[in-house]
Design a protein around this motif. Structure first.
Motif, PDB file in Angstrom:
ATOM      1  N   PHE A 140       0.825  -1.209   0.000  1.00  0.00           N
ATOM      2  CA  PHE A 140       0.000   0.000   0.000  1.00  0.00           C
ATOM      3  C   PHE A 140       0.856   1.253   0.000  1.00  0.00           C
ATOM      4  N   LEU A 141       2.068   1.139   0.538  1.00  0.00           N
ATOM      5  CA  LEU A 141       2.984   2.272   0.620  1.00  0.00           C
ATOM      6  C   LEU A 141       4.337   1.898   0.034  1.00  0.00           C
ATOM      7  N   CYS A 142       5.028   2.897  -0.484  1.00  0.00           N
ATOM      8  CA  CYS A 142       6.416   2.686  -0.907  1.00  0.00           C
ATOM      9  C   CYS A 142       7.277   2.644   0.357  1.00  0.00           C
ATOM     10  N   GLU A 143       8.495   2.215   0.205  1.00  0.00           N
ATOM     11  CA  GLU A 143       9.386   2.091   1.361  1.00  0.00           C
ATOM     12  C   GLU A 143       9.619   3.447   2.034  1.00  0.00           C
ATOM     13  N   HIS A 144       9.766   4.506   1.230  1.00  0.00           N
ATOM     14  CA  HIS A 144       9.987   5.846   1.796  1.00  0.00           C
ATOM     15  C   HIS A 144       8.809   6.275   2.680  1.00  0.00           C
ATOM     16  N   CYS A 145       7.594   6.127   2.172  1.00  0.00           N
ATOM     17  CA  CYS A 145       6.412   6.545   2.944  1.00  0.00           C
ATOM     18  C   CYS A 145       6.211   5.653   4.161  1.00  0.00           C
ATOM     19  N   GLU A 146       6.468   4.367   4.016  1.00  0.00           N
ATOM     20  CA  GLU A 146       6.328   3.454   5.148  1.00  0.00           C
ATOM     21  C   GLU A 146       7.271   3.846   6.285  1.00  0.00           C
ATOM     22  N   ASN A 147       8.456   4.317   5.937  1.00  0.00           N
ATOM     23  CA  ASN A 147       9.423   4.741   6.957  1.00  0.00           C
ATOM     24  C   ASN A 147       9.040   6.056   7.630  1.00  0.00           C
ATOM     25  N   GLN A 148       8.066   6.769   7.085  1.00  0.00           N
ATOM     26  CA  GLN A 148       7.607   8.027   7.676  1.00  0.00           C
ATOM     27  C   GLN A 148       6.643   7.817   8.848  1.00  0.00           C
ATOM     28  N   ILE A 149       6.107   6.593   8.969  1.00  0.00           N
ATOM     29  CA  ILE A 149       5.128   6.310  10.022  1.00  0.00           C
ATOM     30  C   ILE A 149       5.837   6.244  11.363  1.00  0.00           C
ATOM     31  N   LYS A 150       5.384   7.052  12.292  1.00  0.00           N
ATOM     32  CA  LYS A 150       5.962   7.081  13.630  1.00  0.00           C
ATOM     33  C   LYS A 150       4.967   6.425  14.576  1.00  0.00           C
ATOM     34  N   GLY A 151       5.377   5.364  15.212  1.00  0.00           N
ATOM     35  CA  GLY A 151       4.447   4.733  16.125  1.00  0.00           C
ATOM     36  C   GLY A 151       4.950   3.386  16.580  1.00  0.00           C
ATOM     37  N   PRO A 152       4.343   2.868  17.606  1.00  0.00           N
ATOM     38  CA  PRO A 152       3.187   3.402  18.315  1.00  0.00           C
ATOM     39  C   PRO A 152       3.552   4.538  19.268  1.00  0.00           C
ATOM     40  N   LEU A 153       2.579   5.378  19.545  1.00  0.00           N
ATOM     41  CA  LEU A 153       2.763   6.561  20.381  1.00  0.00           C
ATOM     42  C   LEU A 153       1.885   6.471  21.623  1.00  0.00           C
ATOM     43  N   LEU A 154       2.352   6.997  22.710  1.00  0.00           N
ATOM     44  CA  LEU A 154       1.523   7.180  23.897  1.00  0.00           C
ATOM     45  C   LEU A 154       1.224   8.670  23.948  1.00  0.00           C
ATOM     46  N   GLU A 155      -0.011   9.014  23.674  1.00  0.00           N
ATOM     47  CA  GLU A 155      -0.403  10.423  23.630  1.00  0.00           C
ATOM     48  C   GLU A 155      -1.153  10.799  24.895  1.00  0.00           C
ATOM     49  N   ASN A 156      -0.950  11.998  25.358  1.00  0.00           N
ATOM     50  CA  ASN A 156      -1.646  12.484  26.543  1.00  0.00           C
ATOM     51  C   ASN A 156      -2.656  13.545  26.143  1.00  0.00           C
TER      52      ASN A 156
END
Length: 189
Positions: free
Chosen positions: A26-42
């Motif tokens: 669904f994503l190219c390698e560049h875009c896949e590497n842009q995903i930051k997570g998982p996150l703990l958000e407050n």
């Protein structure tokens, strides 16, 4: 052999940037590497102890979510389930999962319940308890088109327990695919 045929005559492109990618992706390698997570958000959301997220609602994740919810790319549920799986283990999340229900009109339009499908895929990876305890009573304007204050007004009275005598477990995880202002989840508590 079949994949080579598909890639030659039905090329696939990255959901976010449009680069050519293999058919199964669904994503190219560049875009896949842009995903930051998982996150703990407050987030400051009434009645909610902790808020977890796998992604920020920015490219490429918002492009994937839009494709999933509005372009019929239901196969993305598998990818979202994998992200949820990683988040559960990273933060040691435990409890009964209650999905935010889809309205009947959205279900009819999409052909599937976005949250239920993700949790169904997750259940194949992890033995979880999913309790479909909520129902959507009416069809409001889609939240994605509303401002923060209008979202709060829109969800008022939208959800209720499927059974008024239903006893909820002590520890509940309310699951929704997108959280922006927290209007939906705060109205369910």
């Amino acid at each position: 052999m079949v994949l080579n045929f598909l890639e030659r005559f039905f090329p696939n492109s990255c959901t976010s940037c449009g680069a050519r990618i293999p058919v199964r992706n669904f994503l190219c390698e560049h875009c896949e590497n842009q995903i930051k997570g998982p996150l703990l958000e407050n987030f400051s959301i009434s009645y909610i102890n902790k808020t977890y997220a796998f992604w920020w609602y920015e490219p490429p994740m918002n492009d994937l979510i839009k494709a999933y919810k509005f372009q019929g790319r239901f196969r993305l549920a598998e990818q979202f389930a994998e992200m949820l799986f990683k988040m559960i283990f990273k933060f040691n999340i435990d409890g009964t999962i209650i999905p935010v229900p889809t309205t009947f009109s959205a279900l009819r339009k999409r052909g599937f319940d976005t949250n239920a499908l993700i949790l169904k895929k997750l259940n194949r990876k992890l033995d979880i308890t999913v309790l479909n305890a909520l129902t959507a009573l009416r069809r409001p304007m889609p939240q994605s088109r509303l401002s923060g204050n209008d979202r709060v007004i829109s969800v008022k009275g939208k959800f209720q327990l499927v059974n008024s005598t239903l006893k909820l477990p002590e520890r509940v995880i309310l699951f929704d695919d997108v959280i922006t202002t927290g209007a939906t989840v705060s109205r369910m508590c």
